[in-house]
Design a protein around this motif. Structure first.
Motif, PDB file in Angstrom:
ATOM      1  N   TRP A 134       0.830  -1.211   0.000  1.00 31.37           N
ATOM      2  CA  TRP A 134       0.000   0.000   0.000  1.00 31.37           C
ATOM      3  C   TRP A 134       0.862   1.258   0.000  1.00 31.37           C
ATOM      4  CZ3 TRP A 134      -4.260  -1.633   4.041  1.00 31.37           C
ATOM      5  CH2 TRP A 134      -5.231  -2.405   3.387  1.00 31.37           C
ATOM      6  N   LEU A 135       1.932   1.242   0.779  1.00 34.09           N
ATOM      7  CA  LEU A 135       2.831   2.403   0.776  1.00 34.09           C
ATOM      8  C   LEU A 135       3.409   2.626  -0.619  1.00 34.09           C
ATOM      9  CD1 LEU A 135       4.628   1.868   4.195  1.00 34.09           C
ATOM     10  CD2 LEU A 135       3.339   3.914   3.534  1.00 34.09           C
ATOM     11  N   GLY A 136       3.816   1.558  -1.253  1.00 33.53           N
ATOM     12  CA  GLY A 136       4.308   1.665  -2.620  1.00 33.53           C
ATOM     13  C   GLY A 136       3.251   2.188  -3.579  1.00 33.53           C
ATOM     14  N   ASN A 137       1.989   1.852  -3.295  1.00 31.18           N
ATOM     15  CA  ASN A 137       0.898   2.326  -4.150  1.00 31.18           C
ATOM     16  C   ASN A 137       0.746   3.844  -4.104  1.00 31.18           C
ATOM     17  OD1 ASN A 137       0.271  -0.241  -5.002  1.00 31.18           O
ATOM     18  ND2 ASN A 137      -1.464  -0.506  -3.612  1.00 31.18           N
ATOM     19  N   LEU A 138       1.117   4.458  -2.985  1.00 30.59           N
ATOM     20  CA  LEU A 138       1.081   5.924  -2.922  1.00 30.59           C
ATOM     21  C   LEU A 138       1.936   6.500  -4.047  1.00 30.59           C
ATOM     22  CD1 LEU A 138       1.477   6.642   0.916  1.00 30.59           C
ATOM     23  CD2 LEU A 138      -0.613   6.898  -0.438  1.00 30.59           C
ATOM     24  N   ALA A 139       3.152   5.975  -4.186  1.00 30.50           N
ATOM     25  CA  ALA A 139       4.050   6.443  -5.238  1.00 30.50           C
ATOM     26  C   ALA A 139       3.569   6.009  -6.614  1.00 30.50           C
ATOM     27  CB  ALA A 139       5.467   5.934  -4.985  1.00 30.50           C
ATOM     28  N   ASP A 140       2.995   4.816  -6.702  1.00 27.26           N
ATOM     29  CA  ASP A 140       2.486   4.330  -7.988  1.00 27.26           C
ATOM     30  C   ASP A 140       1.407   5.258  -8.535  1.00 27.26           C
ATOM     31  OD1 ASP A 140       4.156   2.140  -7.906  1.00 27.26           O
ATOM     32  OD2 ASP A 140       2.620   0.761  -7.168  1.00 27.26           O
ATOM     33  N   TYR A 141       0.449   5.607  -7.685  1.00 26.22           N
ATOM     34  CA  TYR A 141      -0.633   6.486  -8.137  1.00 26.22           C
ATOM     35  C   TYR A 141      -0.126   7.901  -8.402  1.00 26.22           C
ATOM     36  CZ  TYR A 141      -4.163   2.905  -7.294  1.00 26.22           C
ATOM     37  OH  TYR A 141      -4.913   1.759  -7.360  1.00 26.22           O
ATOM     38  N   ALA A 142       0.870   8.331  -7.633  1.00 25.40           N
ATOM     39  CA  ALA A 142       1.474   9.635  -7.909  1.00 25.40           C
ATOM     40  C   ALA A 142       2.087   9.635  -9.311  1.00 25.40           C
ATOM     41  CB  ALA A 142       2.536   9.958  -6.857  1.00 25.40           C
ATOM     42  N   GLU A 143       2.787   8.553  -9.650  1.00 25.53           N
ATOM     43  CA  GLU A 143       3.372   8.451 -10.984  1.00 25.53           C
ATOM     44  C   GLU A 143       2.287   8.447 -12.058  1.00 25.53           C
ATOM     45  OE1 GLU A 143       6.754   5.802 -13.265  1.00 25.53           O
ATOM     46  OE2 GLU A 143       5.208   4.728 -12.138  1.00 25.53           O
ATOM     47  N   LYS A 144       1.162   7.797 -11.770  1.00 27.37           N
ATOM     48  CA  LYS A 144       0.069   7.749 -12.746  1.00 27.37           C
ATOM     49  C   LYS A 144      -0.550   9.125 -12.963  1.00 27.37           C
ATOM     50  CE  LYS A 144      -1.056   2.873 -12.061  1.00 27.37           C
ATOM     51  NZ  LYS A 144      -2.024   1.887 -11.522  1.00 27.37           N
ATOM     52  N   VAL A 145      -0.517   9.972 -11.927  1.00 27.11           N
ATOM     53  CA  VAL A 145      -0.949  11.357 -12.108  1.00 27.11           C
ATOM     54  C   VAL A 145      -0.073  12.022 -13.172  1.00 27.11           C
ATOM     55  CG1 VAL A 145      -1.013  13.645 -11.027  1.00 27.11           C
ATOM     56  CG2 VAL A 145      -1.964  11.670  -9.815  1.00 27.11           C
ATOM     57  N   GLY A 146       1.231  11.838 -13.052  1.00 31.52           N
ATOM     58  CA  GLY A 146       2.149  12.385 -14.043  1.00 31.52           C
ATOM     59  C   GLY A 146       1.935  11.782 -15.419  1.00 31.52           C
ATOM     60  N   ASP A 147       1.688  10.470 -15.470  1.00 28.79           N
ATOM     61  CA  ASP A 147       1.475   9.802 -16.757  1.00 28.79           C
ATOM     62  C   ASP A 147       0.231  10.342 -17.459  1.00 28.79           C
ATOM     63  OD1 ASP A 147       3.699   8.228 -16.402  1.00 28.79           O
ATOM     64  OD2 ASP A 147       2.586   6.494 -15.642  1.00 28.79           O
ATOM     65  N   ARG A 148      -0.850  10.562 -16.680  1.00 30.18           N
ATOM     66  CA  ARG A 148      -2.083  11.093 -17.279  1.00 30.18           C
ATOM     67  C   ARG A 148      -1.854  12.497 -17.806  1.00 30.18           C
ATOM     68  NH1 ARG A 148      -4.386   7.852 -19.567  1.00 30.18           N
ATOM     69  NH2 ARG A 148      -5.792   9.567 -20.093  1.00 30.18           N
ATOM     70  N   LEU A 149      -1.080  13.289 -17.085  1.00 30.00           N
ATOM     71  CA  LEU A 149      -0.805  14.648 -17.546  1.00 30.00           C
ATOM     72  C   LEU A 149       0.059  14.624 -18.804  1.00 30.00           C
ATOM     73  CD1 LEU A 149      -1.166  17.625 -17.195  1.00 30.00           C
ATOM     74  CD2 LEU A 149       0.726  17.639 -15.568  1.00 30.00           C
ATOM     75  N   ARG A 150       0.982  13.676 -18.879  1.00 35.88           N
ATOM     76  CA  ARG A 150       1.812  13.551 -20.075  1.00 35.88           C
ATOM     77  C   ARG A 150       0.938  13.260 -21.303  1.00 35.88           C
ATOM     78  NH1 ARG A 150       5.067   9.712 -18.561  1.00 35.88           N
ATOM     79  NH2 ARG A 150       6.962  10.876 -18.113  1.00 35.88           N
ATOM     80  N   VAL A 151      -0.081  12.432 -21.118  1.00 35.04           N
ATOM     81  CA  VAL A 151      -1.009  12.127 -22.210  1.00 35.04           C
ATOM     82  C   VAL A 151      -1.761  13.392 -22.628  1.00 35.04           C
ATOM     83  CG1 VAL A 151      -3.127  10.883 -22.805  1.00 35.04           C
ATOM     84  CG2 VAL A 151      -1.289   9.698 -21.605  1.00 35.04           C
ATOM     85  N   MET A 152      -2.204  14.171 -21.639  1.00 35.81           N
ATOM     86  CA  MET A 152      -2.907  15.425 -21.940  1.00 35.81           C
ATOM     87  C   MET A 152      -2.027  16.378 -22.730  1.00 35.81           C
ATOM     88  SD  MET A 152      -4.857  15.937 -18.277  1.00 35.81           S
ATOM     89  CE  MET A 152      -5.286  17.637 -18.615  1.00 35.81           C
ATOM     90  N   ILE A 153      -0.764  16.471 -22.367  1.00 39.76           N
ATOM     91  CA  ILE A 153       0.171  17.337 -23.076  1.00 39.76           C
ATOM     92  C   ILE A 153       0.366  16.882 -24.509  1.00 39.76           C
ATOM     93  CG2 ILE A 153       2.587  18.083 -23.198  1.00 39.76           C
ATOM     94  CD1 ILE A 153       2.633  18.058 -20.125  1.00 39.76           C
TER      95      ILE A 153
END
Length: 226
Positions: A205-224
């Protein structure tokens, strides 16, 4: 006639304002996680209960913003980005707060004890996972600047560099999580099997905090890219 919808009013200023408001609440929730583990290691049940209450309150606040945003996201308004992209980005942000709540709930309800020798690496792991969430937060705060530049130029390059750094941070947390899991399994003969299982879940679960944070960046990269 002026709109009485607060979310519509926010969108009138920027299509990203409600998203940023939500992420600020999410990061406030995540910032309570390190003191949660400090209380656990210190054996301070009162502080542990207090940190759980803070995390649950912040998660509920983020959840309310999420629901308001989803219910009132304008369908007829011409947005700078695809509506689906905004909702997917929102979902990744909300997942971060949800995981923080899950962690707090388990630590309090299960009455966990930190295995021998794991306190220091555990706190480092927690700090790095939270740092990844902080990086995602800083990226979301750049959305207005991206909009002003039309998703072009140096601002895009700067945000892409921040997203790349977020990926490196998430990789760090993967390695730290693996190391912690190995330390846990090395002691499994002296720890109750159910405790091993719950600690392994916490590490995930702790690792998932970072995983979802990275996915925030990935989604923004797609938007860009669009």
């Amino acid at each position: 006639m002026l709109s009485t919808n607060p979310m519509a009013a926010l969108f009138g200023k920027s299509p990203f304002k409600p998203l940023q408001q939500h992420m600020r609440c999410v990061i406030d929730c995540v910032r309570e996680v390190p003191p949660l583990f400090e209380a656990l290691i210190g054996g301070d049940q009162g502080q542990l209960d207090g940190q759980k209450a803070k995390i649950f309150a912040k998660e509920n606040e983020a959840d309310a913003i999420k629901n308001e945003l989803r219910d009132h996201l304008p369908r007829s308004m011409l947005l700078a980005v695809d509506r689906r992209d905004l909702l997917e980005l929102l979902a990744m942000q909300e997942a971060i707060a949800d995981v923080a709540q899950d962690i707090a709930g388990l630590l309090v309800e299960r009455r966990m004890e930190v295995p021998e020798g794991m306190a220091e690496p555990l706190l480092r792991f927690v700090a790095r996972c939270v740092a990844a969430c902080e990086q995602a937060h800083m990226i979301i705060e750049q959305l207005d600047e991206l909009l002003e530049t039309g998703f072009r130029g140096r601002e895009v390059e700067r945000v892409e560099a921040m997203i790349l750094e977020l990926g490196h941070m998430e990789t760090d947390t993967d390695l730290m999580g693996i190391s912690l899991s190995r330390a846990l399994f090395a002691q499994e003969d002296s720890i109750k099997p159910v405790s091993v299982m719950f600690w392994y879940q916490l590490i995930q679960w702790l690792g998932n905090l970072a995983d979802y944070a990275e996915k925030v960046g990935d989604r923004l990269r797609v938007m860009i890219a669009r």
